[in-house]
Design an enzyme around this catalytic site. Sequence first.
Site, PDB file in Angstrom:
ATOM      1  N   LYS A 152      72.739  64.816  92.293  1.00  0.00           N
ATOM      2  CA  LYS A 152      71.471  65.417  91.879  1.00  0.00           C
ATOM      3  C   LYS A 152      70.973  64.758  90.594  1.00  0.00           C
ATOM      4  O   LYS A 152      71.760  64.504  89.663  1.00  0.00           O
ATOM      5  CB  LYS A 152      71.669  66.923  91.681  1.00  0.00           C
ATOM      6  CG  LYS A 152      70.409  67.690  91.329  1.00  0.00           C
ATOM      7  CD  LYS A 152      70.710  69.179  91.229  1.00  0.00           C
ATOM      8  CE  LYS A 152      69.485  69.997  90.880  1.00  0.00           C
ATOM      9  NZ  LYS A 152      69.767  71.453  90.852  1.00  0.00           N
ATOM     10  N   SER A 226      66.878  74.160  93.481  1.00  0.00           N
ATOM     11  CA  SER A 226      66.345  72.912  92.960  1.00  0.00           C
ATOM     12  C   SER A 226      67.118  71.680  93.418  1.00  0.00           C
ATOM     13  O   SER A 226      66.708  70.551  93.155  1.00  0.00           O
ATOM     14  CB  SER A 226      66.374  72.954  91.421  1.00  0.00           C
ATOM     15  OG  SER A 226      67.721  73.046  90.938  1.00  0.00           O
ATOM     16  N   SER A 250      70.277  77.421  93.073  1.00  0.00           N
ATOM     17  CA  SER A 250      69.832  76.074  93.423  1.00  0.00           C
ATOM     18  C   SER A 250      70.799  75.251  94.260  1.00  0.00           C
ATOM     19  O   SER A 250      70.417  74.202  94.768  1.00  0.00           O
ATOM     20  CB  SER A 250      69.477  75.296  92.150  1.00  0.00           C
ATOM     21  OG  SER A 250      68.369  75.887  91.511  1.00  0.00           O
TER      22      SER A 250
END
Length: 547
Positions: A152, A226, A250
């Site tokens: 990420k 996210s 997330s």
Amino acid sequence: MTDVFAVVRGTIAPQLEQALHDSRANPLPAAPSSLAAEPGHSQALFTRLLATAIDAAPTPTAPVASGRASTASTASDPAGASVTELLAAYRDGTTTPTAVVAALAPSWSTDDVWSDAVLRLVDGAEQAAAESTRRWAAGEARPLEGVPFAVKDIIDVAGTVVTSGSLQTGDRVAPADATVVARLRAAGAIPVFMAATTEFACGGPHNARYGAVRNPWDAERWTGGSSTGSGSALAARIVPLALGTDTGGSIRVPSALCGTTGIKPTYGLVPRTGVASLSWTLDHVGPMARTAEDLALVLALIAGGDGQDPTTHTAVPLVEAAPARIAGLRIGVPRVWFTERVDRAVLDAHAAAVERFAALGAEIVPVEFDDLEAIDAECWTVFYGELAANQEANAATADLFDAGTRARFDVAFTPTAADYLRSLRRRPLVQAAMVARMDEAEVDVVLTPGIGATAPRLDDLTMTVDGVPYNLHDVVPRNTRVFDYVGFPALMMPAGTAPDGLPIGVQLVARPWDDRLVLSAAAAFQTVTDHHHRVPPASVTRGSTDH
């Protein structure tokens, strides 16, 4: 076109105002009658529970493979393989890391739906794969030798541009690996690309720098945030493992909406060193993969203090996914907060999961937690207070934020110092009360519905619950963020498909440091179900064998 700033602010501002109103109406007792409600009381509870988890840890059991693909099929279709299946194929010599990276690499630079997930490649993947291939041949393989993984874009990878999905950061080059990346490299895993995220892990679906990440199941839907790119890449089968972060859901949200499996570990189990902070008392780092078996393998390798993150501990409890432990496990099922504002298809999948666990030998018992609406309100205040503190230096360039982040930043300074500190003081009380309720019911884990509806539409940011459209902010975090606030381990896994053809998830939660229980329960579920094997049409068309 939807005015994203207006829509988001119009939703979150009333939420925050109501949260502050409710919290201020219920102040904690004043001195000298004040309660055990300081951050140190949370630390004391977690320290006590860590010792209990270590003392009570059973002897590790031999892993039971949950994957159905043979090593031969893994060799012919590495995109369909889980981490454990890849490792088995390497061990058998039916494929090599070099062959797998070569087979997957074309998917990292296409214009297909899943291309939204890939921001940039990490240098050195081919060379690392060659070294892993050599190690397997020489009998020197490490635990994750040759497994490619995505990272990420708020987690540092040395020498790589890591932007937190923001125009604010420019082309920042990470000076060193984050602890979690360094540990995976040391175990032989290979970082291959930076995966998309919402801006600073809190922005809207339409990222100002990179655009939206479309859901591989339906290009008009979002992946959920996210850890957007991590969820999309796993669902599309272009990588078997990804790192994500979870501050309000997330890791778990994209896992539910993309049909993959992810765990938010106990707060303090995995170091956050080298990870951009959004809300430091809510932030968690964890793995995302296809199966609970994969998650346990990876989590055991990245867990434990690193001497830099002060929330972590040197001692680490047993981390494993042992399906046999499901027999006699007591699973608590709540019927109030977590089942409200939830679509019938999600409730049906949850009910089916309850029945499946009972058939596996678990004991199903009712359990409810008190004052969840008030607790949910406190989650908002902590999040916005810490977001404001983390991002205030960017106030002069706030126009660079995407519309979703700018809306959050616009309201983040609303809570007062007393509001923020009241929310922090309530946390140890809530943590202790939740543990006490689980103790009273003699519950090992709790099973809740996952996200209340299937993936939101990108055009208007809505999700439909029993035919009624809601803004995604009214649905997405409801069942997840409370467990960031209290820091309990929580795992999301696929549990079915809605009438619209999109994935549905269920969530397993345990006491702090009992991550092994949610992993073991999930692994048992996945030995008798095939929800985690389903792939979206976009992946099916590129030849995956998991139809």
